[in-house]
Design an enzyme around this catalytic site. Structure first.
Site, PDB file in Angstrom:
ATOM      1  N   SER A 176      -5.450  -6.042   9.639  1.00  0.00           N
ATOM      2  CA  SER A 176      -4.786  -4.699   9.541  1.00  0.00           C
ATOM      3  C   SER A 176      -5.204  -3.528  10.934  1.00  0.00           C
ATOM      4  CB  SER A 176      -5.606  -4.062   8.724  1.00  0.00           C
ATOM      5  OG  SER A 176      -4.313  -3.167   8.077  1.00  0.00           O
ATOM      6  N   ASP A 273       5.162  -8.125   5.941  1.00  0.00           N
ATOM      7  CA  ASP A 273       3.693  -7.546   5.686  1.00  0.00           C
ATOM      8  C   ASP A 273       3.773  -6.539   4.387  1.00  0.00           C
ATOM      9  OD1 ASP A 273       0.773  -7.108   6.704  1.00  0.00           O
ATOM     10  OD2 ASP A 273       1.757  -5.255   6.302  1.00  0.00           O
ATOM     11  N   HIS A 341      -0.816  -9.097   3.153  1.00  0.00           N
ATOM     12  CA  HIS A 341      -1.717  -8.264   4.338  1.00  0.00           C
ATOM     13  C   HIS A 341      -2.988  -9.168   4.174  1.00  0.00           C
ATOM     14  CE1 HIS A 341      -1.959  -4.750   6.845  1.00  0.00           C
ATOM     15  NE2 HIS A 341      -2.720  -4.241   6.231  1.00  0.00           N
TER      16      HIS A 341
END
Length: 398
Positions: A176, A273, A341
């Site tokens: 991330s 995502d 994610h």
């Protein structure tokens, strides 16, 4: 022997295998605070010292190093950064002192076959700027440090005498906001290590797109512009990129930086995502009436017109990656079609019986094959919902 680069667009129809047994016998690793970080002004948002967790390698992996940037979003204005400074995202004082190592950080060969015996380090995230800022806010009553770049430097300089300076192999990775950091720091990481070290980088869920939302507003671009300005990030962005683009701030987006990254790079991302779906494509500001609420909670509840928009977003990601996909001989790609994610830190998605697969390979196997040169391949999934191996991690948490 010459390696063959294969770009595989996969059609998956088979169902996943039986459920994972879970994360029993977790590896918990103590926090190491960088006591000398203050000497270079390396502080978390609240002024606390930066930290990391290290689990030592052994055997054949004793001189190999994996550094993993922690993720956790960003703060791009004084109010959000002040709030963040009072949480574990802005202060090591408020973090758990034991961190669970799983997935790519696991020390179990059956769960992490290629990196289990490496020195594995998790860099804690407390600056709110993907380890890139170099500024300070002080109005007499509130003091905030935006010192991500110095935190990165302090941690590296703490690790070098602990064996990093003698690394034979090294992998910089992250998830991330940490995945974005792995793109942004890849070249710099290489500069700290000997020319003989095999340095490579992995970005997991860090390929944030410079893409308009459903109302054609550049919400994420505006967000990142404010982030770069507030935290003094522009001077730390890649100079080759900033000198080649009309707005240097846009070099925080991997799609513009990609061609200037020198070490071999692996791009791990979902084409759907969840963070990007919820914050770039359909941010709350673009859907005040909540027409996308059901779709955000469950992709099976998406209307046909919404699915078409999601497919178009996937195509935009692949278009941004087109040159890398077809021209990078040393790069690796795993772009699946899961609503997910971050897939490298979770055991279930990294390497387990029912992990996501493409071309009958898990993410762990694909990354390992790429790093060790066993098979340099780029895998791109077919559009949702064809992939039955997905772990669709979606819901209100995002």
């Amino acid at each position: 022997m010459e390696l063959v680069v294969s770009i595989v667009f996969v059609l998956l129809t088979c169902a996943g295998m039986s459920a994972s047994s879970g994360d029993r016998n977790r590896l918990l690793v103590n926090m190491t605070v960088v006591r000398r970080a203050g000497a270079i002004g390396a502080y978390c948002l609240d002024g606390s010292l930066p930290a990391y967790h290290i689990h030592r390698g052994f055997g054949a992996g004793a001189r190999n190093w994996l550094l993993q940037f922690e993720g956790g979003g960003w703060c791009n204005d004084i109010n959000s950064c002040a709030e963040r400074s009072q949480t574990r995202r802005g202060s090591t004082r408020l973090m758990n002192k034991l961190e669970s190592f799983s997935g790519i950080l696991s020390n179990n060969a059956s769960r992490n076959p290629d990196f289990y015996n490496w020195n594995r380090v998790k860099l804690r995230y407390c600056d709110g700027g993907s380890f890139m800022g170099d500024a300070k806010f002080d109005n007499g009553t509130l003091l905030l440090y935006f010192r991500g770049q110095r935190i990165w430097q302090a941690i590296i300089e703490d690790l070098l005498p602990k064996g990093l300076s003698l690394a034979r192999k090294a992998l910089l990775s992250g998830c991330s906001a940490g995945g974005l950091a792995s793109y942004l720091h890849c070249n710099n990481f290489s500069s700290y290590l000997p020319n003989t070290t095999a340095v490579k980088c992995l970005g997991d869920a860090g390929f944030f797109l410079d893409s308009p939302d459903i109302n054609m507003y550049h919400t994420q671009r505006t967000f990142f512009q404010h982030l770069v300005t507030l935290q003094g990030i522009e001077k730390n962005l890649d100079k080759n990129c900033t000198n080649s683009i009309s707005d240097p701030k846009q070099c925080i987006f991997p799609q513009y930086l990609l061609k200037y990254i020198t070490p071999p790079l692996f791009i791990l991302n979902s084409a759907y995502d969840v963070y990007q779906f919820h914050h770039i494509l359909v941010p709350p500001s673009a859907d005040s009436l909540g027409h996308w609420n059901h779709c955000k909670l469950n992709p099976k509840a998406c209307r046909p017109d919404q699915i078409r928009i999601l497919h178009a977003f996937r195509v935009e990601m692949l278009t941004a990656l087109r040159s890398f996909l077809f021209n990078s001989s040393r790069g690796g790609v795993f772009i699946n079609s899961c609503f997910a994610h971050c897939q490298s830190e979770s055991q279930d998605t990294w390497f387990a019986q029912d992990s996501p697969k493409m071309h009958n390979e898990t993410i762990a196997e694909s990354v390992g094959d790429w790093y060790f040169g066993r098979n340099v391949s780029k895998k791109v999934d077919c559009p949702y919902p064809c992939d039955a191996t997905c772990h669709n991690l979606i819901g209100p948490a995002f």
